[in-house]
Design a protein around this motif. Structure first.
Motif, mmCIF file in Angstrom:
data_model
loop_
_atom_site.group_PDB
_atom_site.id
_atom_site.type_symbol
_atom_site.label_atom_id
_atom_site.label_comp_id
_atom_site.label_asym_id
_atom_site.label_seq_id
_atom_site.Cartn_x
_atom_site.Cartn_y
_atom_site.Cartn_z
ATOM 1 N N PHE A 115 0.633 -1.250 0.152
ATOM 2 C CA PHE A 115 0.167 0.086 0.015
ATOM 3 C C PHE A 115 1.001 1.317 0.216
ATOM 4 N N THR A 116 1.792 1.248 0.898
ATOM 5 C CA THR A 116 2.704 2.574 1.101
ATOM 6 C C THR A 116 3.959 2.709 0.554
ATOM 7 N N LEU A 117 4.590 1.660 0.308
ATOM 8 C CA LEU A 117 6.228 1.713 -0.063
ATOM 9 C C LEU A 117 6.295 2.397 -1.505
ATOM 10 N N SER A 118 7.085 3.202 -1.632
ATOM 11 C CA SER A 118 7.623 3.662 -2.842
ATOM 12 C C SER A 118 9.198 3.470 -3.020
ATOM 13 N N ARG A 119 9.331 3.335 -4.171
ATOM 14 C CA ARG A 119 10.698 3.045 -4.672
ATOM 15 C C ARG A 119 11.445 4.013 -5.648
ATOM 16 N N GLY A 120 12.396 4.682 -5.515
ATOM 17 C CA GLY A 120 12.935 5.683 -6.256
ATOM 18 C C GLY A 120 14.404 5.658 -6.503
ATOM 19 N N PHE A 121 14.652 6.341 -7.448
ATOM 20 C CA PHE A 121 15.967 6.351 -8.117
ATOM 21 C C PHE A 121 16.321 7.730 -8.676
ATOM 22 N N GLY A 122 17.662 7.881 -8.659
ATOM 23 C CA GLY A 122 18.376 9.110 -8.924
ATOM 24 C C GLY A 122 18.751 8.734 -10.338
ATOM 25 N N THR A 123 18.225 9.204 -11.386
ATOM 26 C CA THR A 123 18.575 8.585 -12.761
ATOM 27 C C THR A 123 18.036 9.413 -13.923
ATOM 28 N N THR A 124 18.411 9.197 -15.185
ATOM 29 C CA THR A 124 18.171 10.144 -16.222
ATOM 30 C C THR A 124 16.545 9.687 -16.768
ATOM 31 N N GLY A 125 16.001 8.759 -16.281
ATOM 32 C CA GLY A 125 14.765 8.375 -16.927
ATOM 33 C C GLY A 125 14.309 6.949 -16.363
ATOM 34 N N PHE A 139 -3.009 -9.886 -0.744
ATOM 35 C CA PHE A 139 -2.785 -9.677 0.677
ATOM 36 C C PHE A 139 -1.856 -8.336 0.889
ATOM 37 N N THR A 140 -1.871 -7.644 1.806
ATOM 38 C CA THR A 140 -0.807 -6.481 1.561
ATOM 39 C C THR A 140 -0.128 -6.341 2.942
ATOM 40 N N TRP A 141 1.055 -5.565 2.533
ATOM 41 C CA TRP A 141 1.842 -5.057 3.624
ATOM 42 C C TRP A 141 2.252 -3.498 3.020
ATOM 43 N N SER A 186 -0.343 0.877 7.079
ATOM 44 C CA SER A 186 -0.228 2.763 7.530
ATOM 45 C C SER A 186 -0.211 3.564 6.336
ATOM 46 N N GLY A 187 -0.875 4.802 6.502
ATOM 47 C CA GLY A 187 -0.655 5.687 5.283
ATOM 48 C C GLY A 187 -1.768 5.672 4.188
ATOM 49 N N ASP A 188 -2.737 4.724 4.487
ATOM 50 C CA ASP A 188 -3.888 4.602 3.553
ATOM 51 C C ASP A 188 -5.041 5.484 3.815
ATOM 52 N N ALA A 189 -5.068 6.464 2.986
ATOM 53 C CA ALA A 189 -5.678 7.739 2.968
ATOM 54 C C ALA A 189 -7.256 7.415 2.875
#
Length: 576
Positions: free
Chosen positions: A295-305, A377-379, A382-385
Motif C-alpha cells: 500500500f505505502t511503499l515507494s521505490r525511487g532512483f536518481g536517474t536520467t529516466g 494480501f498487503t503490506w 499505515s498511510g492508507d488515506a
C-alpha cells in the motif's frame, strides 16, 4: 452472547508487534467482544497465532496468557542474552550479533541461526530433534550493533549463503508443522483443514547475487521446492512487489502488473503476471496463490529516466503528496499503461519514484479475482488515506460491502495540435461519477504540467486544458482526475499527435510490444491499410479487425496492458 463480533488484521513491523500485544490484551478484556477471524503478516502473524491458539485452549484468558508467554520468550531471546546463547550454538554456526535475524528455539535448549559465513538459513530444519519442537521468534539488537545504524526488518541480502539441502530441509520443516497441526486437530476433535499452513514466498527477481553489491535474477524454484510446497501448504502469499530495488541494474517499477517492452534486462518474470505464471508452471495451484500488494511503499532512483542506469536510490521530495499539490510544477505524474502503474518523474531533480494508489491496487485485486487466485494480501495498512486502498482491493471481491460511490469511467482523448500554436480542448472525459466536484492535473508529455479545467457535462465531466507544443512529434499525456474520495480517483492516458502521423506511432508500439513477429506483421499490415483507406467507413472496418486481432493475442504475444493502449489508440483513429 457477544454484543459485537469483529475481524482483526494485524500488521507487521518487528517491535510494533509488542505494542499490538497491549491492544490485543485490552480487547480480550471486553466481555461483549468476539473475534470471527484473525489474520496477520510478519509480527502480526505471530500475534494472530498466539491469540488463536489461546482462544482455542482457554478462551480470552487463555489468549492473554499465550500472548504474555510469547512476548516474554521474545524478550528473553533478545540482546544482550543473545551473546550468551550464541556461544552455545552448534559447531559451524558463526555468531555475530549484528547478523542475527531470528532464533530457532527448541523446547530444551536454544539454538541460534546465523546468516554469517555462508551458513544455510534452513540448516537447523534438517536436524530432526530441533525440527520437532521449533518456535520462530525475532531477535533484536541495539542500534550500535546494526550495519548503517538501522534495524533490519527481514533477512539482510549480503552473505545469506545457501546450501543444496535448503529446499529439502524446508520441505521437512513444513511437513513437521503440518504433522503437529494435524495432531492438535485430532486431539481437539477438529478437522485438519481448520488449521491452515501458509507461507510468503518472494517473486522479485533482482536480489543479491552473492557479493552484496550487484543483483542477479533470483529464481524462486532454486531456493524453494515449489511443486512440493504447492501440495503441502494451504496457501502461498506471493510477494509480487520489491521488483525494483537497490539491486536492479536500471530504474524500474516496484510492483509492475505486466512486463514492459522498454525493460532492457530481458528478465521474463519480474512482474506480477509472469511471476504468477511461473509459480503455476512449477506446480503451485492458482487457487493456492494470494497476490501481494504494497500500500505505502515507494521505490525511487536518481536517474536520467525510466529503465535507465541509476546513481542513487530513494524518492527524496519526489512524492505523491508533493505531486498532487496544485502549486507544484516540477513533479510529473505519469500513468504507464503497460505495467498498469503510475510513477513520478522530476526532471530538475533527475528523480524517478514508483508507487501505487487505490486505482492501480484495485486493478491488481481484480487481476487476482479474474485469474482464480485465492485472494490478495498487503503490506502494510499505515498511510492508507481514508481507507481508500483497502476499500479498493476489497471492491472486486465484496462490492456490496465496500462503502464507496460507484467507480467512474475515465477515457483519454486523442487530438492533433500544431507546433507553436496554442491548443485548447478536452484531454479526457469522466462518466459515471457521482462526485459533486473533481480536480485534475495534466502532464502534457513534454516535461510540463498544468492544472486541468473540470467542466460538468450531460454525461459527467470534461477535463480540459490549454497548451502549446514547441516541436512536432507524438506525446503521451497523463490526466490525473482527483475525486474527493481517493478510492475513485483515476489516471488515464491521452495522446497528442503534433504535426505527426498517429499510424507511425502505433506501428512503433506494435513492433515494440509483440513477442511474435508474425502477429506484429499482421497488425502492421492492418495499420497500413487503415492509413490508406478511401473513407471513414472503410477505415473503421479495418481498425475493427486490428482491435479484434489485438484482443485475440492479449495474454499471448501482447500483454493486457499493452493491448489496452493499442485498443485505445485504434478506437480513437476510427472516428478521425
Amino acid at each position: 452472547m457477544p454484543e459485537c463480533t469483529i475481524n482483526l488484521a494485524l500488521q507487521g513491523g518487528g517491535a510494533l508487534g509488542a505494542f499490538t500485544w497491549g491492544v490485543l490484551d485490552r480487547l480480550l478484556e471486553e466481555p461483549g467482544l468476539a473475534f470471527e477471524a484473525i489474520s496477520g503478516s510478519s509480527a502480526g502473524a505471530m500475534n494472530a497465532l498466539a491469540v488463536a491458539h489461546g482462544l482455542a485452549e482457554a478462551g480470552p484468558e487463555g489468549a492473554k496468557k499465550t500472548l504474555e508467554a510469547f512476548w516474554t520468550a521474545v524478550g528473553s531471546a533478545s540482546y544482550p542474552v543473545q551473546a550468551t546463547l550464541a556461544s552455545e550454538a552448534p559447531a559451524g554456526m558463526m555468531a555475530t550479533p549484528s547478523k542475527f535475524l531470528l532464533g530457532l528455539i527448541p523446547t530444551q535448549k536454544p539454538v541460534l541461526q546465523s546468516t554469517r559465513g555462508g551458513t544455510s538459513f534452513w540448516v537447523t530444519a534438517g536436524q530432526a530433534g530441533v525440527r520437532s519442537s521449533v518456535l520462530t521468534v525475532p531477535v533484536t539488537f541495539p542500534p550500535e550493533e546494526v550495519p548503517n545504524g538501522e534495524l533490519l526488518s527481514g533477512l539482510p541480502l549480503p552473505d545469506i549463503g545457501a546450501s543444496p539441502e535448503d529446499r529439502h530441509n524446508l520441505n521437512l520443516l513444513v511437513a513437521e508443522f503440518r504433522r503437529q497441526l494435524n495432531a492438535y486437530a485430532d486431539a481437539h476433535g477438529r478437522n485438519h483443514r481448520d488449521f491452515l499452513l501458509t507461507a510468503a514466498l518472494p517473486a522479485g527477481r533482482w536480489q543479491d547475487s552473492g557479493n552484496g553489491v550487484t543483483g542477479a535474477p533470483f529464481d524462486a524454484n532454486t531456493s524453494f521446492d515449489l511443486a512440493t510446497l504447492g501440495r503441502t501448504l494451504d496457501n502461498i502469499n506471493l510477494m509480487t512487489y520489491d521488483m525494483g530495488t537497490g539491486y536492479s541494474p536500471v530504474s524500474m517499477f516496484n510492483q509492475p502488473l505486466y512486463r514492459h517492452s522498454d525493460d532492457p534486462t530481458g528478465d521474463p518474470y519480474n512482474n506480477a503476471d509472469d511471476a504468477v505464471r511461473y509459480f503455476i508452471a512449477h506446480g503451485v495451484p492458482r487457487a493456492k496463490i494470494s497476490l501481494g500488494v504494497e500500500f505505502t511503499l515507494s521505490r525511487g532512483f536518481g536517474t536520467t529516466g525510466l529503465y535507465q542506469p541509476w546513481t542513487s536510490t530513494g524518492c527524496g521530495q519526489t512524492t505523491a503528496r508533493n505531486a498532487l499539490d496544485p502549486a507544484n510544477t516540477s513533479i510529473l505524474i505519469n500513468w504507464d499503461p503497460q505495467v498498469q502503474s503510475q510513477y513520478l518523474w522530476n526532471p530538475s531533480a533527475q528523480r524517478m519514484c514508483s508507487y501505487e494508489n487505490a486505482y492501480s491496487l484495485e486493478l491488481r485485486s481484480d487481476y487476482a479475482k479474474q485469474h482464480g487466485l485465492s485472494g490478495i494480501f498487503t503490506w502494510e495498512l499505515s498511510g492508507d488515506a481514508s481507507g481508500s486502498q483497502l476499500r479498493a482491493v476489497a471492491r472486486p471481491w465484496e462490492p456490496a460491502k465496500v462503502v464507496a460511490a460507484p467507480a467512474p469511467t475515465v477515457r483519454g482523448a486523442t487530438f492533433y495540435p500544431h507546433a507553436g500554436q496554442s491548443f485548447s480542448g478536452a484531454v479526457a472525459t469522466v462518466s459515471g461519477s457521482s462526485a459533486g466536484s473533481l480536480t485534475a492535473i495534466i502532464n502534457w508529455g513534454d516535461q510540463t504540467r498544468s492544472p486541468g479545467t473540470v467542466t460538468p457535462t450531460a454525461g459527467g465531466f470534461a477535463i480540459s486544458g490549454d497548451h502549446t507544443y514547441s516541436a512536432a512529434g507524438a506525446y503521451r499525456l497523463t490526466a490525473t482526475v482527483i475525486d474527493p474520495d481517493p478510492v475513485n480517483s483515476r489516471m488515464v492516458n491521452g495522446y497528442a499527435f503534433v504535426d505527426s502521423s498517429p499510424y507511425a506511432y502505433v506501428k512503433g508500439l506494435v513492433d515494440a510490444f509483440s513477442t511474435n513477429r508474425v502477429v506484429a506483421f499482421g497488425l502492421d499490415a492492418l495499420l497500413t491499410a487503415a492509413s490508406r483507406a478511401p473513407n471513414r467507413t472503410a477505415r473503421a472496418h479495418i481498425l475493427d479487425a486490428f482491435i479484434q486481432l489485438t484482443r485475440v493475442q492479449t495474454g499471448k504475444a501482447i500483454t493486457p496492458g499493452q493491448a489496452e493502449a493499442l485498443t485505445q489508440l485504434a478506437e480513437s483513429l476510427r472516428s478521425t
